[in-house]
Scaffold this motif. Structure first.
Motif, short mmCIF file in Angstrom:
data_model
loop_
_atom_site.label_atom_id
_atom_site.label_comp_id
_atom_site.label_asym_id
_atom_site.label_seq_id
_atom_site.Cartn_x
_atom_site.Cartn_y
_atom_site.Cartn_z
N ALA A 233 0.84 -1.20 0.00
CA ALA A 233 0.00 0.00 0.00
C ALA A 233 0.87 1.24 0.00
O ALA A 233 1.97 1.25 0.57
N ARG A 234 0.35 2.30 -0.62
CA ARG A 234 1.04 3.59 -0.60
C ARG A 234 0.03 4.70 -0.86
O ARG A 234 -0.97 4.51 -1.55
N ASP A 300 -7.85 14.18 8.49
CA ASP A 300 -8.18 15.09 9.59
C ASP A 300 -7.13 15.11 10.69
O ASP A 300 -7.27 15.83 11.67
N ARG A 301 -6.06 14.29 10.55
CA ARG A 301 -5.01 14.29 11.55
C ARG A 301 -3.73 13.75 10.93
O ARG A 301 -3.77 12.90 10.04
N PRO A 302 -2.57 14.21 11.40
CA PRO A 302 -1.30 13.71 10.87
C PRO A 302 -0.89 12.43 11.57
O PRO A 302 -1.40 12.08 12.63
N GLY A 303 0.08 11.73 10.98
CA GLY A 303 0.63 10.54 11.61
C GLY A 303 0.96 9.47 10.59
O GLY A 303 0.62 9.58 9.41
N PRO A 304 1.63 8.42 11.03
CA PRO A 304 1.92 7.31 10.12
C PRO A 304 0.64 6.61 9.70
O PRO A 304 -0.25 6.37 10.51
N LEU A 305 0.55 6.28 8.41
CA LEU A 305 -0.62 5.62 7.87
C LEU A 305 -0.30 4.14 7.64
O LEU A 305 0.65 3.82 6.91
N ALA A 321 2.94 -0.41 6.11
CA ALA A 321 3.03 1.05 6.17
C ALA A 321 2.76 1.64 4.80
O ALA A 321 3.27 1.15 3.79
N ALA A 322 1.93 2.68 4.75
CA ALA A 322 1.56 3.31 3.47
C ALA A 322 2.11 4.72 3.35
O ALA A 322 1.83 5.42 2.39
#
Length: 534
Positions: A233-234, A300-305, A321-322
């Motif tokens: 995924a990316r 709506d919020r930052p962070g690792p996806l 991890a994407a």
């Protein structure tokens, strides 16, 4: 084989909290009603038990029985007797012989409590009058399945028991529901049935309540040999993004099947933003037939996806991890003004406004801003001034010397909390400055009726100060004691920029000269000279 306790119950006990009508006086409190029926008892008596409290004392408890819902007509009534406690805090009870032939399955009881002062309170309870059914002799083949071999053949019998003293007997011609889509399978005369479950887990057999019979269901002993998966995924949306921006993520899920690595279709995916207890889970939808997916969600919020594939009974969970989601608040420039406009050749411009963050245009203080210029408003933007916002978000930037027509804008580079912003370009017309020098009305004083000469010199300011030839200069006169200017003449300047005009002196007053400008030149100053006429 493990039975579902929710399907096979020998007695039913239902409790309901009190409901007090809005028009009633609520003297009775803590009103609770239960209905208990031993469905294997031959007498089929439901015991109704009510508890209540009342400061004034309970004087009467009755109940009406309704079928097949609370809105159904009452088919009988019962009166309760206090069996414990006092009228102020007691327990009341009534027994009722059910009629399963006329009122099978769901029955509803509405109890009415009356207190000494005439206040009432009511509450509902439910009992299920039906014969106990069960699924027996349940066999599933094969007992172990996987994603490549998921068909299961299920055999069993549907039985009903009407009392403890009676032996279970078959339920013929009943509809059996099997997970896997095998709906409408009919039990034979001996209650036996067979169906095939395809691609589902767990594999169950169930019977919906019908006539006087209760519902029944059972889970087979089938287990799953889960297959390993590979997930990629990316994010395809460029970062950073403003809050609320549609973010796209794409990838593919594969499984290690009997034929090697193959697509895993129909698997539900979840986007996890952040980590730990504060992580946010967002459904992404299922994978396509070829295992691929392209999903969207509002940032709506930052962070690792992280993308997670889970809850598929035939596959091992997978996660990957994407990318890092960089979400910032959108920004806006309001009340932007650019002065002067038209601008004066060779002189700076002033750009003012306010920088804020959405929603609410919250002020962004100490933010560095850059003023940029482009001749066509599309390409070739170049920095031509800079500054910072004040604590209230207000700013005033001074540009470099303006020497040609073009477009000006303000750019904010953004930071870890706020999105970058490029303001809307403003078209500025730059013109050469002008001025009138040496303006004089003479002689002074002058005799009435004599000749008065009004003259001056017009200059233009390009890269240096030059005469202004061929320009129209307006001459005005304002008589002493008047507030009105009267145009007296329009004269053309000579090649040297000089202009002049003679008049016959008639009264005291002030003379003024003005050049009104053009598409190339700004208007001039307006020098004046007072003349005393005697």
């Amino acid at each position: 084989m493990r039975r579902k306790s929710s399907f096979l119950v020998a007695a039913v006990l239902v409790t309901s909290a009190a409901f007090v009508p809005a028009a009633a006086r609520a003297d009775a409190t803590d009103v609770k009603l239960t209905a208990t029926l031993d469905r294997l008892a031959p007498d089929r008596v439901v015991v109704l038990t009510l508890t209540a409290k009342s400061a004034g004392g309970v004087t009467d408890v009755t109940a009406s029985l309704h079928y097949p819902s609370t809105s159904g007509a009452a088919y009988d009534t019962v009166r309760f007797t206090r069996v414990a406690g006092t009228d102020q805090d007691g327990t009341w009870q009534a027994a009722y012989h059910t009629d399963i032939a006329r009122h099978p399955r769901a029955n509803y009881v509405n109890a009415l409590v009356t207190t000494a002062d005439g206040a009432t309170a009511s509450t509902w309870a439910k009992f299920n009058d039906c014969y106990e059914t069960s699924i027996t002799d349940l066999v599933a083949e094969p007992s172990v399945i996987d994603a490549d071999h998921s068909d299961v053949t299920v055999h069993g019998r549907l039985m009903v028991q009407k009392s403890r003293e009676a032996a279970p007997e078959p339920v013929p011609d009943a509809e059996i529901i099997g997970d896997g889509g095998a709906l409408g399978t009919q039990a034979g005369p001996d209650g036996s049935f067979t169906f095939t479950s395809r691609g589902r887990f767990p594999v169950t057999a169930s019977y919906g309540a019908d006539g006087p019979n209760c519902a029944a269901g059972q889970v087979t002993g089938v287990t799953v040999a889960k297959q390993a998966t590979e997930l990629s995924a990316r994010m395809t949306t460029a970062q950073p993004v403003a809050t609320g921006t549609d973010v796209a993520v794409q990838g593919r899920l594969l499984r290690h099947g009997a034929a090697g690595l193959v697509p895993a279709p129909g698997v539900q995916l979840t986007a996890v933003i952040g980590a730990g207890a504060t992580a946010e889970n967002i459904p992404l939808g299922p994978t396509a037939a070829d295992g691929t997916f392209t999903s969207h969600f509002a940032a709506d919020r930052p962070g690792p996806l992280t993308v997670v594939a889970s809850s598929d009974p035939f596959l091992e969970d997978a996660r990957t991890a994407a990318g890092m989601l960089d979400v910032r608040r959108p920004t806006v420039i309001t009340d932007m003004k650019l002065t002067p406009n038209p601008g004066r050749y060779g002189q700076p411009l002033s750009i003012s406004g306010r920088l804020g963050a959405l929603p609410g245009a919250l002020a962004i203080g100490s933010a560095p801003l850059v003023a940029e210029f482009s001749a066509n408003g599309k390409t070739g933007w170049a920095a031509a001034g800079s500054g910072k916002t004040a604590s209230n978000g207000l700013f005033r930037l001074t540009t470099g010397a303006a020497k040609r027509d073009g477009y000006w804008r303000v750019r904010y580079a953004g930071d870890s909390a706020y999105m970058a912003l490029t303001g809307k370009p403003v078209d500025v017309d730059v013109r050469y400055g002008t001025s009138i020098a040496g303006f004089n009305a003479s002689p002074e004083p002058v005799a009435k009726g004599k000749t008065l000469t009004v003259k001056g010199q017009l200059f233009r300011y390009m890269d240096k100060k030059l005469p202004g030839p061929g320009a129209s200069v307006y001459l005005y006169f304002q008589a002493k004691g008047s507030s009105t200017w009267t145009q007296m003449a329009v004269v053309k300047t000579a090649s040297s920029g000089w202009f002049g005009k003679t008049f016959k002196a008639s009264k005291d007053g002030t003379w003024m000269a003005a050049y009104k400008g053009s598409s190339t030149y700004l208007a001039s100053n307006k020098p004046t000279d007072y003349v005393d006429v005697r």
